[in-house]
Scaffold this motif. Sequence first.
Motif, mmCIF file in Angstrom:
data_model
loop_
_atom_site.group_PDB
_atom_site.id
_atom_site.type_symbol
_atom_site.label_atom_id
_atom_site.label_comp_id
_atom_site.label_asym_id
_atom_site.label_seq_id
_atom_site.Cartn_x
_atom_site.Cartn_y
_atom_site.Cartn_z
ATOM 1 N N ASP A 1 0.748 -1.073 0.048
ATOM 2 C CA ASP A 1 -0.151 -0.048 0.119
ATOM 3 C C ASP A 1 0.750 1.302 0.010
ATOM 4 O O ASP A 1 0.390 2.372 -0.248
ATOM 5 N N GLY A 2 2.074 1.136 0.236
ATOM 6 C CA GLY A 2 2.980 2.281 0.243
ATOM 7 C C GLY A 2 2.941 3.285 1.346
ATOM 8 O O GLY A 2 3.411 4.588 1.174
ATOM 9 N N ARG A 3 2.027 2.932 2.251
ATOM 10 C CA ARG A 3 2.035 3.802 3.653
ATOM 11 C C ARG A 3 3.234 4.112 4.164
ATOM 12 O O ARG A 3 3.474 5.461 4.548
ATOM 13 N N TRP A 4 4.011 3.349 4.411
ATOM 14 C CA TRP A 4 5.256 3.265 4.853
ATOM 15 C C TRP A 4 6.435 3.408 3.767
ATOM 16 O O TRP A 4 6.373 2.801 2.660
ATOM 17 N N GLN A 5 7.237 4.290 3.704
ATOM 18 C CA GLN A 5 8.274 4.423 2.865
ATOM 19 C C GLN A 5 9.753 4.678 3.694
ATOM 20 O O GLN A 5 9.682 5.476 4.708
ATOM 21 N N ILE A 6 10.799 4.228 3.028
ATOM 22 C CA ILE A 6 12.284 4.483 3.446
ATOM 23 C C ILE A 6 12.973 5.209 2.395
ATOM 24 O O ILE A 6 12.809 4.670 1.105
ATOM 25 N N ARG A 7 13.532 6.376 2.650
ATOM 26 C CA ARG A 7 14.143 7.150 1.652
ATOM 27 C C ARG A 7 15.584 7.638 2.227
ATOM 28 O O ARG A 7 15.838 7.614 3.241
ATOM 29 N N PHE A 8 16.371 7.642 1.057
ATOM 30 C CA PHE A 8 17.675 8.369 1.410
ATOM 31 C C PHE A 8 17.861 9.678 0.700
ATOM 32 O O PHE A 8 17.475 9.680 -0.468
ATOM 33 N N VAL B 1 18.773 9.405 6.083
ATOM 34 C CA VAL B 1 17.871 8.361 5.889
ATOM 35 C C VAL B 1 16.484 8.716 6.642
ATOM 36 O O VAL B 1 16.530 9.282 7.708
ATOM 37 N N GLU B 2 15.448 8.525 5.938
ATOM 38 C CA GLU B 2 14.131 9.077 6.456
ATOM 39 C C GLU B 2 13.039 7.985 6.466
ATOM 40 O O GLU B 2 12.932 7.095 5.627
ATOM 41 N N MET C 1 19.437 11.661 15.254
ATOM 42 C CA MET C 1 18.090 11.176 14.916
ATOM 43 C C MET C 1 17.025 11.976 15.592
ATOM 44 O O MET C 1 17.133 12.377 16.606
ATOM 45 N N PHE C 2 15.814 11.482 14.896
ATOM 46 C CA PHE C 2 14.739 12.146 15.466
ATOM 47 C C PHE C 2 13.654 11.031 15.272
ATOM 48 O O PHE C 2 13.358 10.309 14.327
ATOM 49 N N ALA C 3 12.425 11.121 16.159
ATOM 50 C CA ALA C 3 11.087 10.208 15.612
ATOM 51 C C ALA C 3 9.846 11.069 16.077
ATOM 52 O O ALA C 3 9.710 11.818 17.219
ATOM 53 N N ARG C 4 8.969 11.122 15.391
ATOM 54 C CA ARG C 4 7.624 11.858 15.412
ATOM 55 C C ARG C 4 6.471 10.643 15.884
ATOM 56 O O ARG C 4 5.572 11.142 16.381
ATOM 57 N N VAL C 5 6.699 9.504 15.485
ATOM 58 C CA VAL C 5 5.699 8.269 15.860
ATOM 59 C C VAL C 5 6.765 7.258 16.418
ATOM 60 O O VAL C 5 7.980 7.091 16.129
ATOM 61 N N THR C 6 6.353 6.268 17.163
ATOM 62 C CA THR C 6 7.223 5.112 17.821
ATOM 63 C C THR C 6 8.030 4.410 16.915
ATOM 64 O O THR C 6 7.365 4.123 15.788
ATOM 65 N N ASP C 7 9.348 4.287 17.248
ATOM 66 C CA ASP C 7 10.234 3.667 16.465
ATOM 67 C C ASP C 7 10.596 4.174 15.038
ATOM 68 O O ASP C 7 11.381 3.489 14.324
ATOM 69 N N ALA D 1 14.490 3.962 10.656
ATOM 70 C CA ALA D 1 15.529 4.573 9.653
ATOM 71 C C ALA D 1 16.874 3.884 9.992
ATOM 72 O O ALA D 1 17.707 3.749 9.088
ATOM 73 N N LEU D 2 17.275 3.838 11.253
ATOM 74 C CA LEU D 2 18.544 3.250 11.550
ATOM 75 C C LEU D 2 18.637 1.957 10.894
ATOM 76 O O LEU D 2 19.967 1.823 10.507
ATOM 77 N N ALA D 3 17.605 1.070 11.130
ATOM 78 C CA ALA D 3 17.888 -0.448 10.818
ATOM 79 C C ALA D 3 18.083 -0.260 9.190
ATOM 80 O O ALA D 3 19.070 -1.210 8.871
ATOM 81 N N TYR D 4 17.224 0.217 8.348
ATOM 82 C CA TYR D 4 17.619 0.462 6.881
ATOM 83 C C TYR D 4 19.138 0.925 6.751
ATOM 84 O O TYR D 4 19.659 0.222 5.724
ATOM 85 N N LEU D 5 19.475 2.066 7.366
ATOM 86 C CA LEU D 5 20.735 2.545 7.258
ATOM 87 C C LEU D 5 21.858 1.515 7.642
ATOM 88 O O LEU D 5 22.817 1.399 6.640
#
Length: 240
Positions: free
Chosen positions: A93-100, A143-144, A169-175, A180-184
């Motif tokens: 569904d594309g609700r979540w995305q990881i971008r660099f 990484v976003e 790093m920053f977070a506006r929702v839990t985890d 982002a760090l895991a993907y990085l």
Amino acid sequence: MIPWLDDNAPFPDVSLALTEADGAPGLLAAGGDLSPERLLDAYRHGIFPWFSAGQPILWWSTDPRMVLFTERFTVSHSLKKTLKKVQRSMSTDGRWQIRFDSAFEQVMRACAAPRADGAGTWITEDIVRGYGGLHRRGYAHSVETWLDGRLVGGAYGVCIGRMFYGESMFARVTDASKIALAYLVHFLRKQGVVLIDCQQETAHLASLGAAPISRAAFIAHLRQATRQPPIENWHPIDLF
């Protein structure tokens, strides 16, 4: 006393940094500027800037140095479940995305925002401009984590060769920052990056697998890693 750097003055040897007995362990020098050339020279020598608004630029080289070996990154059971959910969403569904690197300055400014604990920020406008210059030259990356088209977490840092220096790093929702760090970390590991510089020792970083090493060991590693070819194509890689 620490030396004051004029614009063209070289950094002193890191062995001259203040110790615990001096009250400011790791403090090496003050002054200079935040030009891309100065920042790259600092990182190649294991030095980083850290200062608050109203202070001169302060340069540090801590001993020991907190690092995260990419092979030792710790993912909790609950975070692993979240990461699988994010990865499924990215392909459906594309609700979540990881971008660099799609919102580098936004990430920096989000990291600079006041925290829930009321702590101030060291990411001043000078820092934003300085690292923005590194980003335009291809040395600083973000990484976003995006949710429903909104930036909800991320991290940024500096990469020279196969050496990555994490900044914030920053977070506006839990985890969101951990996602982002895991993907990085996964991406960097695939690119041959052995360790990530974390600069300061904290319980949060330790919970993710980071650990202190001696400054001598850190410097020896970065001398080799920064001579490696740069990473050409920054993009998220599937975790599972």
